[in-house]
Design a protein around this motif. Sequence first.
Motif, PDB file in Angstrom:
ATOM      1  N   ASP A 151      40.796  62.008  48.449  1.00  0.00           N
ATOM      2  CA  ASP A 151      39.765  61.100  47.109  1.00  0.00           C
ATOM      3  C   ASP A 151      40.109  59.583  47.320  1.00  0.00           C
ATOM      4  O   ASP A 151      40.956  59.108  47.760  1.00  0.00           O
ATOM      5  CB  ASP A 151      40.450  61.966  45.881  1.00  0.00           C
ATOM      6  N   GLY A 170      40.747  56.726  41.925  1.00  0.00           N
ATOM      7  CA  GLY A 170      39.998  56.285  40.708  1.00  0.00           C
ATOM      8  C   GLY A 170      38.893  57.525  40.575  1.00  0.00           C
ATOM      9  O   GLY A 170      38.153  57.357  39.631  1.00  0.00           O
ATOM     10  N   LYS A 225      33.431  58.608  41.403  1.00  0.00           N
ATOM     11  CA  LYS A 225      32.623  57.661  40.653  1.00  0.00           C
ATOM     12  C   LYS A 225      33.025  56.195  40.806  1.00  0.00           C
ATOM     13  O   LYS A 225      32.069  55.061  41.185  1.00  0.00           O
ATOM     14  CB  LYS A 225      32.936  57.945  39.106  1.00  0.00           C
ATOM     15  N   LYS A 226      34.179  55.870  41.111  1.00  0.00           N
ATOM     16  CA  LYS A 226      34.626  54.403  41.416  1.00  0.00           C
ATOM     17  C   LYS A 226      34.108  54.326  42.765  1.00  0.00           C
ATOM     18  O   LYS A 226      33.733  52.902  43.072  1.00  0.00           O
ATOM     19  CB  LYS A 226      36.343  54.354  41.401  1.00  0.00           C
ATOM     20  N   PHE A 227      34.245  55.166  43.947  1.00  0.00           N
ATOM     21  CA  PHE A 227      33.694  54.961  45.179  1.00  0.00           C
ATOM     22  C   PHE A 227      32.432  54.659  45.400  1.00  0.00           C
ATOM     23  O   PHE A 227      31.805  53.697  45.833  1.00  0.00           O
ATOM     24  CB  PHE A 227      34.063  56.180  45.823  1.00  0.00           C
ATOM     25  N   TYR A 228      31.436  55.217  44.384  1.00  0.00           N
ATOM     26  CA  TYR A 228      29.695  54.787  44.409  1.00  0.00           C
ATOM     27  C   TYR A 228      29.939  53.614  43.600  1.00  0.00           C
ATOM     28  O   TYR A 228      28.836  52.892  43.944  1.00  0.00           O
ATOM     29  CB  TYR A 228      29.224  55.869  43.564  1.00  0.00           C
ATOM     30  N   GLU A 229      30.644  52.820  42.920  1.00  0.00           N
ATOM     31  CA  GLU A 229      30.354  51.977  42.481  1.00  0.00           C
ATOM     32  C   GLU A 229      30.991  50.934  43.374  1.00  0.00           C
ATOM     33  O   GLU A 229      30.198  49.619  43.133  1.00  0.00           O
ATOM     34  CB  GLU A 229      31.546  51.550  40.969  1.00  0.00           C
ATOM     35  N   TYR A 230      32.107  51.244  44.205  1.00  0.00           N
ATOM     36  CA  TYR A 230      32.263  50.154  44.971  1.00  0.00           C
ATOM     37  C   TYR A 230      31.037  49.964  46.122  1.00  0.00           C
ATOM     38  O   TYR A 230      30.829  48.881  46.415  1.00  0.00           O
ATOM     39  CB  TYR A 230      33.504  50.733  46.002  1.00  0.00           C
ATOM     40  N   LYS A 244      28.330  47.688  44.860  1.00  0.00           N
ATOM     41  CA  LYS A 244      28.603  46.318  44.937  1.00  0.00           C
ATOM     42  C   LYS A 244      28.878  45.599  46.521  1.00  0.00           C
ATOM     43  O   LYS A 244      28.410  44.723  46.538  1.00  0.00           O
ATOM     44  CB  LYS A 244      29.964  45.862  44.307  1.00  0.00           C
ATOM     45  N   SER A 280      36.084  49.792  53.108  1.00  0.00           N
ATOM     46  CA  SER A 280      36.611  50.581  52.047  1.00  0.00           C
ATOM     47  C   SER A 280      37.925  50.205  51.844  1.00  0.00           C
ATOM     48  O   SER A 280      38.816  50.330  52.718  1.00  0.00           O
ATOM     49  CB  SER A 280      36.030  51.864  52.302  1.00  0.00           C
ATOM     50  N   TRP A 304      41.959  55.402  50.979  1.00  0.00           N
ATOM     51  CA  TRP A 304      41.886  56.711  50.107  1.00  0.00           C
ATOM     52  C   TRP A 304      43.054  57.612  49.909  1.00  0.00           C
ATOM     53  O   TRP A 304      44.234  56.984  50.565  1.00  0.00           O
ATOM     54  CB  TRP A 304      40.768  57.665  50.756  1.00  0.00           C
TER      55      TRP A 304
END
Length: 271
Positions: free
Chosen positions: A178, A181, A184-189, A192, A245, A248
């Motif tokens: 995972d 966070g 959801k945090k990954f898609y926010e990353y 951006k 990235s 993880w």
Amino acid sequence: MSKLDIFRKEWLEVVFADKNKAYGAYQLRKGSAGNTAKALLWGSVVFLVMFFAPKIYSLIKGAIPEDEQLKAQEVVLAPPPPVNPDTPPPPPVEPPPPKVDQVKMPPPIVKPDIEVNEEPPTVEKLKEADPGQKDIKGDPTAEIRIAEPVGEGPKQEAAVAVDDNKVYDFVSIEKVPDFPGGMKKFYEYLGKAIKYPPMAQENNVQGKVFLSFVVERNGELTDISVIRGPGSGTNEEAVRVLKASPRWVPGIQNGKPVRVKYNIQVNFTLQ
């Protein structure tokens, strides 16, 4: 006047008398009868040729000898194998069960109260009826005996050794890897970090890029590959963002971190 024919040559001479006969109308009217006859003749010839063309073609084709003709070949079938006399005969087929007429919803029969023998139960009868299960109290002074286990009992399965180099599927893993966070945090990353490629922006290219990668035991993403995507620079941009990235949280199998293959999709949409 009833026998007047304006298309006769004499009538044409009378109409164009003392006039310029070199004018086009005189020449057209003078040759109209001949032109009409020629048009009918040529039209009839063309119609007959087109009408009888398939018949003529079939006659010409039938007159040409064919180089190769199909010949009937005699097929010799092998005789059936001999029947072994020691082979038992097949069991007889059971006859089908007889049909039983069934009525799904029989009509109700209304009877007078005199003919009805059954009476509804009274309150006294319900008190005497057995309601079902009952609580049976035991003897409090009885000796309590605890049965000891007999035999070796069920054996616990031995832990399966974890292969450090094996790549596990995220569906069959105990704990899937995972992003720190959550996803959801990954898609926010991704929102951006992604920079829309200029080529895709000019050509109005949009779509989803499907990728696969391996989450290593230390959380690093490796073996990043594009399964399919719209192209025009979007595939390369998705690979670049995954390489940059953060690490993880690795997957866990039998209490140890293992390598896990992961699939994901990155959306490219023009606002």
